[in-house]
Design a protein around this motif. Structure first.
Motif, PDB file in Angstrom:
ATOM      1  N   LYS A  10      14.204  -5.638   6.351  1.00 36.22           N
ATOM      2  CA  LYS A  10      15.265  -6.353   7.075  1.00 36.22           C
ATOM      3  C   LYS A  10      16.430  -5.416   7.385  1.00 36.22           C
ATOM      4  O   LYS A  10      17.043  -5.499   8.467  1.00 36.22           O
ATOM      5  CB  LYS A  10      15.758  -7.544   6.247  1.00 36.22           C
ATOM      6  N   ILE A  11      16.723  -4.522   6.473  1.00 28.36           N
ATOM      7  CA  ILE A  11      17.844  -3.599   6.650  1.00 28.36           C
ATOM      8  C   ILE A  11      17.532  -2.531   7.696  1.00 28.36           C
ATOM      9  O   ILE A  11      18.431  -2.032   8.372  1.00 28.36           O
ATOM     10  CB  ILE A  11      18.199  -2.960   5.289  1.00 28.36           C
ATOM     11  N   GLY A  12      16.250  -2.194   7.858  1.00 30.67           N
ATOM     12  CA  GLY A  12      15.892  -1.210   8.874  1.00 30.67           C
ATOM     13  C   GLY A  12      14.870  -0.176   8.448  1.00 30.67           C
ATOM     14  O   GLY A  12      14.403   0.617   9.276  1.00 30.67           O
ATOM     15  N   PHE A  13      14.514  -0.152   7.175  1.00 30.24           N
ATOM     16  CA  PHE A  13      13.512   0.802   6.710  1.00 30.24           C
ATOM     17  C   PHE A  13      12.120   0.428   7.219  1.00 30.24           C
ATOM     18  O   PHE A  13      11.783  -0.746   7.343  1.00 30.24           O
ATOM     19  CB  PHE A  13      13.458   0.829   5.181  1.00 30.24           C
ATOM     20  N   LYS A  14      11.320   1.435   7.505  1.00 28.48           N
ATOM     21  CA  LYS A  14       9.889   1.231   7.752  1.00 28.48           C
ATOM     22  C   LYS A  14       9.174   1.410   6.420  1.00 28.48           C
ATOM     23  O   LYS A  14       9.366   2.413   5.734  1.00 28.48           O
ATOM     24  CB  LYS A  14       9.345   2.238   8.763  1.00 28.48           C
ATOM     25  N   PHE A  15       8.357   0.433   6.055  1.00 30.87           N
ATOM     26  CA  PHE A  15       7.574   0.531   4.829  1.00 30.87           C
ATOM     27  C   PHE A  15       6.200   1.079   5.166  1.00 30.87           C
ATOM     28  O   PHE A  15       5.480   0.503   5.975  1.00 30.87           O
ATOM     29  CB  PHE A  15       7.440  -0.845   4.173  1.00 30.87           C
ATOM     30  N   TRP A  16       5.849   2.212   4.549  1.00 32.24           N
ATOM     31  CA  TRP A  16       4.541   2.793   4.807  1.00 32.24           C
ATOM     32  C   TRP A  16       3.481   2.229   3.870  1.00 32.24           C
ATOM     33  O   TRP A  16       2.465   1.722   4.310  1.00 32.24           O
ATOM     34  CB  TRP A  16       4.601   4.315   4.680  1.00 32.24           C
ATOM     35  N   LYS A  17       3.708   2.334   2.579  1.00 34.30           N
ATOM     36  CA  LYS A  17       2.702   1.858   1.629  1.00 34.30           C
ATOM     37  C   LYS A  17       3.223   1.999   0.205  1.00 34.30           C
ATOM     38  O   LYS A  17       4.171   2.746  -0.044  1.00 34.30           O
ATOM     39  CB  LYS A  17       1.402   2.633   1.755  1.00 34.30           C
ATOM     40  N   PRO A  18       2.581   1.301  -0.751  1.00 37.47           N
ATOM     41  CA  PRO A  18       2.876   1.592  -2.153  1.00 37.47           C
ATOM     42  C   PRO A  18       1.986   2.748  -2.607  1.00 37.47           C
ATOM     43  O   PRO A  18       0.759   2.693  -2.488  1.00 37.47           O
ATOM     44  CB  PRO A  18       2.500   0.295  -2.872  1.00 37.47           C
ATOM     45  N   ILE A  19       2.592   3.800  -3.087  1.00 36.41           N
ATOM     46  CA  ILE A  19       1.851   4.875  -3.733  1.00 36.41           C
ATOM     47  C   ILE A  19       1.662   4.458  -5.188  1.00 36.41           C
ATOM     48  O   ILE A  19       2.567   3.885  -5.798  1.00 36.41           O
ATOM     49  CB  ILE A  19       2.633   6.203  -3.640  1.00 36.41           C
ATOM     50  N   VAL A  20       0.514   4.721  -5.742  1.00 42.86           N
ATOM     51  CA  VAL A  20       0.226   4.333  -7.118  1.00 42.86           C
ATOM     52  C   VAL A  20       0.393   5.540  -8.032  1.00 42.86           C
ATOM     53  O   VAL A  20      -0.231   6.586  -7.813  1.00 42.86           O
ATOM     54  CB  VAL A  20      -1.200   3.767  -7.252  1.00 42.86           C
ATOM     55  N   TRP A  21       1.254   5.400  -9.017  1.00 44.07           N
ATOM     56  CA  TRP A  21       1.356   6.411 -10.062  1.00 44.07           C
ATOM     57  C   TRP A  21       0.398   6.017 -11.186  1.00 44.07           C
ATOM     58  O   TRP A  21       0.638   5.056 -11.904  1.00 44.07           O
ATOM     59  CB  TRP A  21       2.797   6.522 -10.573  1.00 44.07           C
ATOM     60  N   ASP A  22      -0.674   6.758 -11.324  1.00 46.78           N
ATOM     61  CA  ASP A  22      -1.623   6.561 -12.414  1.00 46.78           C
ATOM     62  C   ASP A  22      -1.106   7.335 -13.623  1.00 46.78           C
ATOM     63  O   ASP A  22      -1.061   8.572 -13.600  1.00 46.78           O
ATOM     64  CB  ASP A  22      -3.006   7.065 -11.998  1.00 46.78           C
ATOM     65  N   LYS A  23      -0.710   6.615 -14.656  1.00 49.55           N
ATOM     66  CA  LYS A  23      -0.106   7.241 -15.839  1.00 49.55           C
ATOM     67  C   LYS A  23      -1.140   7.888 -16.760  1.00 49.55           C
ATOM     68  O   LYS A  23      -0.773   8.445 -17.800  1.00 49.55           O
ATOM     69  CB  LYS A  23       0.711   6.204 -16.609  1.00 49.55           C
ATOM     70  N   VAL A  24      -2.414   7.800 -16.389  1.00 50.34           N
ATOM     71  CA  VAL A  24      -3.535   8.436 -17.079  1.00 50.34           C
ATOM     72  C   VAL A  24      -3.826   7.774 -18.424  1.00 50.34           C
ATOM     73  O   VAL A  24      -4.966   7.426 -18.720  1.00 50.34           O
ATOM     74  CB  VAL A  24      -3.317   9.957 -17.257  1.00 50.34           C
ATOM     75  N   LYS A  25      -2.783   7.583 -19.228  1.00 48.36           N
ATOM     76  CA  LYS A  25      -2.961   6.953 -20.537  1.00 48.36           C
ATOM     77  C   LYS A  25      -2.554   5.488 -20.459  1.00 48.36           C
ATOM     78  O   LYS A  25      -1.535   5.143 -19.864  1.00 48.36           O
ATOM     79  CB  LYS A  25      -2.125   7.679 -21.584  1.00 48.36           C
ATOM     80  N   ILE A  26      -3.337   4.637 -21.090  1.00 47.80           N
ATOM     81  CA  ILE A  26      -3.094   3.209 -21.035  1.00 47.80           C
ATOM     82  C   ILE A  26      -1.816   2.833 -21.790  1.00 47.80           C
ATOM     83  O   ILE A  26      -1.489   3.444 -22.809  1.00 47.80           O
ATOM     84  CB  ILE A  26      -4.306   2.439 -21.606  1.00 47.80           C
ATOM     85  N   GLY A  27      -1.098   1.857 -21.285  1.00 48.20           N
ATOM     86  CA  GLY A  27       0.121   1.384 -21.924  1.00 48.20           C
ATOM     87  C   GLY A  27      -0.145   0.162 -22.783  1.00 48.20           C
ATOM     88  O   GLY A  27      -1.295  -0.183 -23.078  1.00 48.20           O
ATOM     89  N   MET A  28       0.932  -0.518 -23.152  1.00 43.75           N
ATOM     90  CA  MET A  28       0.802  -1.700 -23.990  1.00 43.75           C
ATOM     91  C   MET A  28       0.617  -2.954 -23.136  1.00 43.75           C
ATOM     92  O   MET A  28       0.757  -2.912 -21.917  1.00 43.75           O
ATOM     93  CB  MET A  28       2.029  -1.841 -24.890  1.00 43.75           C
ATOM     94  N   GLY A  29       0.317  -4.068 -23.791  1.00 42.18           N
ATOM     95  CA  GLY A  29       0.142  -5.321 -23.076  1.00 42.18           C
ATOM     96  C   GLY A  29      -0.860  -6.200 -23.792  1.00 42.18           C
ATOM     97  O   GLY A  29      -1.524  -5.775 -24.740  1.00 42.18           O
ATOM     98  N   TYR A  30      -0.992  -7.442 -23.307  1.00 42.06           N
ATOM     99  CA  TYR A  30      -1.882  -8.402 -23.931  1.00 42.06           C
ATOM    100  C   TYR A  30      -3.220  -8.514 -23.199  1.00 42.06           C
ATOM    101  O   TYR A  30      -4.208  -8.957 -23.746  1.00 42.06           O
ATOM    102  CB  TYR A  30      -1.211  -9.777 -23.994  1.00 42.06           C
ATOM    103  N   HIS A  31      -3.264  -8.179 -21.920  1.00 42.84           N
ATOM    104  CA  HIS A  31      -4.502  -8.235 -21.151  1.00 42.84           C
ATOM    105  C   HIS A  31      -4.373  -7.298 -19.962  1.00 42.84           C
ATOM    106  O   HIS A  31      -3.299  -7.125 -19.410  1.00 42.84           O
ATOM    107  CB  HIS A  31      -4.801  -9.660 -20.681  1.00 42.84           C
TER     108      HIS A  31
END
Length: 225
Positions: free
Chosen positions: A103-124
């Motif tokens: 809305k402000i005027g930026f063109k969105f190209w895409k989400p780049i994915v940062w693969d952290k290689v090592k798994i993080g925490m979480g329940y699922h």
């Protein structure tokens, strides 16, 4: 702190950006402390975001979703035409930021994915990635078309809360700037973005609301730690 190619500031991100002149920055790379981080911390899925032996930092102040529009307006104003803007966030925050930025005027190209290689925490389906939203003001080519949209760089184990690897930020800076150009991070944290910029021969200006982050950044950039 103000050195020849590095200027660090302590204060509110939006207030600080308002002091900068129009179209003076060549690249923004930033990682705001978005609201959903607080949710993850409260349910105990992100241990690095609290006081521990690994980090003495107090929980930093959240930047509310309601302020993203004023933040992005200032980033757009300060960013030079034909330049890029990268914002690191989780999938929840990405859905909030994208329409505001467009809305402000930026063109969105895409989400780049940062693969952290090592798994993080979480329940699922435990976390192993984060988004880097790639925006453009005007039109500017990236340097290396062979770089994929998944960047595999190991996450920082034990460090400043949400600290990003310098190697990851260096990829973005190389892709979107030339030597001598100016990189800006309004939420610099422990200043991985500043370290990356100086490593690559760019200038850097940064800001953070947390006094401890500001002090760490000064030590890191001045003492080359």
């Amino acid at each position: 702190m103000n050195e020849n190619n590095c200027n660090l500031h302590l204060g509110d991100a939006v207030s600080w950006l308002k002091t900068l002149n129009d179209e003076t920055v060549d690249l923004f790379v930033t990682d705001p402390p978005y609201e959903s981080l607080e949710k993850h911390r409260k349910i105990g899925t992100t241990t690095r975001l609290k006081n521990s032996k690994a980090s003495s930092n107090k929980w930093f102040e959240i930047f509310p979703n309601s302020r993203f529009e004023e933040l992005l307006i200032e980033i757009y104003r300060v960013l030079k035409k034909n330049s890029h803007f990268y914002l690191l966030c989780d999938q929840e925050t990405a859905f909030i930021i994208k329409p505001i930025a467009e809305k402000i005027g930026f063109k969105f190209w895409k989400p780049i994915v940062w693969d952290k290689v090592k798994i993080g925490m979480g329940y699922h389906y435990r976390a192993r990635y984060e988004f880097i939203l790639f925006f453009e003001k005007g039109k500017r080519k990236i340097k290396d078309l062979s770089i994929p949209d998944i960047l595999s760089v190991p996450r920082i184990h034990r460090g400043y809360p949400t600290e990003k690897p310098v190697e990851l930020i260096e990829i973005l800076i190389k892709q979107s700037t030339n030597e001598g150009e100016l990189v800006c991070d309004p939420f610099m944290g422990s200043c991985s973005s500043g370290k990356a910029a100086l490593n690559l021969g760019r200038s850097f200006i940064g800001n953070d609301l947390c006094e401890e982050a500001y002090e760490i950044s000064i030590e890191r950039l001045l003492l080359n730690e």
